[in-house]
Enzyme design. Sequence first.
Site, PDB file in Angstrom:
ATOM      1  N   MET A 163       0.830  -1.200   0.000  1.00  0.00           N
ATOM      2  CA  MET A 163       0.000   0.000   0.000  1.00  0.00           C
ATOM      3  C   MET A 163       0.871   1.260   0.000  1.00  0.00           C
ATOM      4  O   MET A 163       0.881   2.057   0.938  1.00  0.00           O
ATOM      5  CB  MET A 163      -0.946  -0.018   1.207  1.00  0.00           C
ATOM      6  CG  MET A 163      -2.014   1.076   1.200  1.00  0.00           C
ATOM      7  SD  MET A 163      -2.987   1.206  -0.303  1.00  0.00           S
ATOM      8  CE  MET A 163      -3.887  -0.337  -0.304  1.00  0.00           C
ATOM      9  N   GLY A 164       1.614   1.433  -1.106  1.00  0.00           N
ATOM     10  CA  GLY A 164       2.363   2.665  -1.307  1.00  0.00           C
ATOM     11  C   GLY A 164       1.528   3.643  -2.116  1.00  0.00           C
ATOM     12  O   GLY A 164       0.289   3.582  -2.121  1.00  0.00           O
TER      13      GLY A 164
ATOM     14  N   ARG B 247       7.200  -6.112  -9.947  1.00  0.00           N
ATOM     15  CA  ARG B 247       8.410  -6.698 -10.510  1.00  0.00           C
ATOM     16  C   ARG B 247       8.200  -8.205 -10.641  1.00  0.00           C
ATOM     17  O   ARG B 247       7.530  -8.828  -9.813  1.00  0.00           O
ATOM     18  CB  ARG B 247       9.633  -6.428  -9.629  1.00  0.00           C
ATOM     19  CG  ARG B 247      10.157  -4.999  -9.661  1.00  0.00           C
ATOM     20  CD  ARG B 247      10.793  -4.673 -11.012  1.00  0.00           C
ATOM     21  NE  ARG B 247      11.433  -3.362 -11.018  1.00  0.00           N
ATOM     22  CZ  ARG B 247      10.832  -2.225 -11.328  1.00  0.00           C
ATOM     23  NH1 ARG B 247       9.539  -2.248 -11.653  1.00  0.00           N
ATOM     24  NH2 ARG B 247      11.490  -1.083 -11.324  1.00  0.00           N
TER      25      ARG B 247
ATOM     26  N   GLU C 294      13.289 -10.248 -18.588  1.00  0.00           N
ATOM     27  CA  GLU C 294      12.674  -9.333 -19.543  1.00  0.00           C
ATOM     28  C   GLU C 294      13.681  -8.949 -20.631  1.00  0.00           C
ATOM     29  O   GLU C 294      14.795  -8.560 -20.308  1.00  0.00           O
ATOM     30  CB  GLU C 294      12.155  -8.092 -18.823  1.00  0.00           C
ATOM     31  CG  GLU C 294      11.031  -8.412 -17.840  1.00  0.00           C
ATOM     32  CD  GLU C 294      10.436  -7.180 -17.162  1.00  0.00           C
ATOM     33  OE1 GLU C 294      10.969  -6.053 -17.380  1.00  0.00           O
ATOM     34  OE2 GLU C 294       9.461  -7.320 -16.422  1.00  0.00           O
TER      35      GLU C 294
ATOM     36  N   HIS D  97       5.897  -4.747 -19.844  1.00  0.00           N
ATOM     37  CA  HIS D  97       6.362  -3.804 -18.825  1.00  0.00           C
ATOM     38  C   HIS D  97       6.069  -2.348 -19.234  1.00  0.00           C
ATOM     39  O   HIS D  97       6.975  -1.526 -19.378  1.00  0.00           O
ATOM     40  CB  HIS D  97       7.864  -3.990 -18.558  1.00  0.00           C
ATOM     41  CG  HIS D  97       8.267  -3.503 -17.192  1.00  0.00           C
ATOM     42  ND1 HIS D  97       9.280  -4.065 -16.462  1.00  0.00           N
ATOM     43  CD2 HIS D  97       7.792  -2.479 -16.416  1.00  0.00           C
ATOM     44  CE1 HIS D  97       9.432  -3.427 -15.316  1.00  0.00           C
ATOM     45  NE2 HIS D  97       8.530  -2.458 -15.277  1.00  0.00           N
TER      46      HIS D  97
END
Length: 320
Positions: free
Chosen positions: A155-156, A238, A267, A286
């Site tokens: 929860m940023g 990520r 990736e 991404h």
Amino acid sequence: MKPTIFITRKIDDQIVEKIKETCEVDMWPEEEIPVPRSVLEEKVKYIDGLFCLLTETIDKSLLEKAENLKVVSNMAVGYNNIDIQTAKEKGITVTNTPGVLTQTTADLTFALLMATARRLVEGSSYLRDGEWKTWSPMQLTGQDIHGATLGIIGMGRIGEALAKRALGFDMNVIYHNRSRKTEAEEKYGITYVNMDQLLKESDFVCVLTPYTKETHDLISEKELSLMKDTAILINTARGGIVNEEALYKALKDRRIWAAGLDVFQEEPVPLDHPILSLPNVVTLPHIGSASIKTRLKMADVATDNLIKSLKNETPKYVVI
């Protein structure tokens, strides 16, 4: 004499001109192809500043080659591509670009959630491949979003922005975080729960936590086994946070209903990766922060961080 900086990917001309006002600029000329490691190792020997992307591994062996490097300006929120400890030991400032991509990434996360739940990509292919012959009652039926329970892990800033969007769909929002966010709870009416409860109760599980040693494989076989068989996993954080082998098995065996992934452990993700063969996965390359306005703003913030660091001023966003 102006400090010399190296930019690891071709960026907008306006940003380059801004940097040139105070620095000598050396830039890798390709936009789509990352700078080769051998080139980066050679460039880092003489530069004062490095403007890099999350695609570059700024590890100990690279930083040890840097004799004059004063700042690494990362055009990203995350900085797991940088050896922070070595940079600190060498007195190198590391900066990032949080804040500016919050709303754009939250938009993409909710869009991915909706596309996965309502099988939009699958439906588009169904039509284009000529499979649509008639309307039928259960054809390409998906999961409801309105009124569902959304579990947010991390929860940023982006987590809060996602919670705000979910309220417009009358979703019940629960979250897990290293620490409780009582102000966010009051503002958005969200509820803090432990990890197991979140996984068991959520119709959608959204991964938005930073990638660290502690969060590596945070979602693996055990965690996936706790989720509902109708649940959907969304990861725009990520790739290393979700164990892809365990996720593949859970999706293939229909132990969870679907997944929406914007990030992968490797990736670009190899085209023969088994997870790409599954129909119940929506995959993106991404692009969480990929709006024109936001990407230019990220580059501008990274530039300001770089220039201020080289002037021995305090940049806005300092990691160390």
